[in-house]
Design an enzyme around this catalytic site. Sequence first.
Site, PDB file in Angstrom:
ATOM      1  CB  SER A  96      28.230  69.708  33.334  1.00  0.00           C
ATOM      2  OG  SER A  96      28.022  68.185  32.666  1.00  0.00           O
ATOM      3  CE1 TYR A 142      21.190  68.806  27.666  1.00  0.00           C
ATOM      4  CE2 TYR A 142      21.209  66.851  29.398  1.00  0.00           C
ATOM      5  CZ  TYR A 142      21.267  68.095  28.999  1.00  0.00           C
ATOM      6  OH  TYR A 142      21.442  69.180  29.954  1.00  0.00           O
ATOM      7  CE  LYS A 177      24.704  69.688  29.137  1.00  0.00           C
ATOM      8  NZ  LYS A 177      25.206  70.958  29.321  1.00  0.00           N
TER       9      LYS A 177
END
Length: 283
Positions: free
Chosen positions: A142, A156, A160
């Site tokens: 992660s 992004y 995540k």
Amino acid sequence: MSSTRVWFITGASTGFGRLMTELVLEKGDTVVATLRKPEVLGELSAKYDSTRLLVLELDVKVPEQIATAFAKAQETFGRIDVVFNNAAYVVISEVESAHGHDDLVRDMFETNFWGALHVSQAAIKCFRDVNRPAGGRLLQLSSMLGIEGMPAVAFYVAAKHALEGLSESLARELDPAWNIKVGDTYRARTLPNIRARDITALPGYTTTEAADGRAWMDKIGGTSVDDPRKAVIRFYELASLPEPPLRCAIGKPAIESMNKKAQSLLADAGAYASWSEGLEITE
């Protein structure tokens, strides 16, 4: 689990995927290294024979390729002990600037979330139904951006965050008898050669925090505060723990970021706790 483990690594061409592949081989374990362009690992393929290294073409955006890669790995080695779910890349853009560029954002989600999801599903099935005895380790690579938001990389961050929620729920769904452990690990800096796509900022964002975010990304692109090879050793050790944590921050910046987020959540919860008083249903 035997002392010699079989690792299935996605995104093995560069960055943490490549470093983990090299480390696992150095440690004497076996690697199924998957990547979009297998020829990139030609040097490693020449160094290690087929009993130690299996290189497979895999674009995690294609579910059929994931199924084929897992089937080939299981056919070749009989089991998979650790899945290092690593493939990902970054789209640099403010939320508004990405208007009209949905294709770029969706493509990133296909890799960073949907690809990671499909790999996770295949991993669980293998750990439970193929491995004898059952069991395995799913290590999700992660990012601290899965915990804390940052301007100019919102998509992004969103991908995540989605992976974070997926991993936390998945870990709670698994029967303890299956001996499957799920864990996310974090870093707060990027690595050389990480793929990135840049959407031009709208003029209004040149004086906002987003500009600072873009400058930060430009500054750290291709650099790392800590030695990434030392970090990979920690990832390797994490996969060896009998009871790994659900979340593990690697590197002081990552720890600082996690603590900052935790303190912020506690502060907000405490400051407005009284607002939840007296909301009970009354006759």
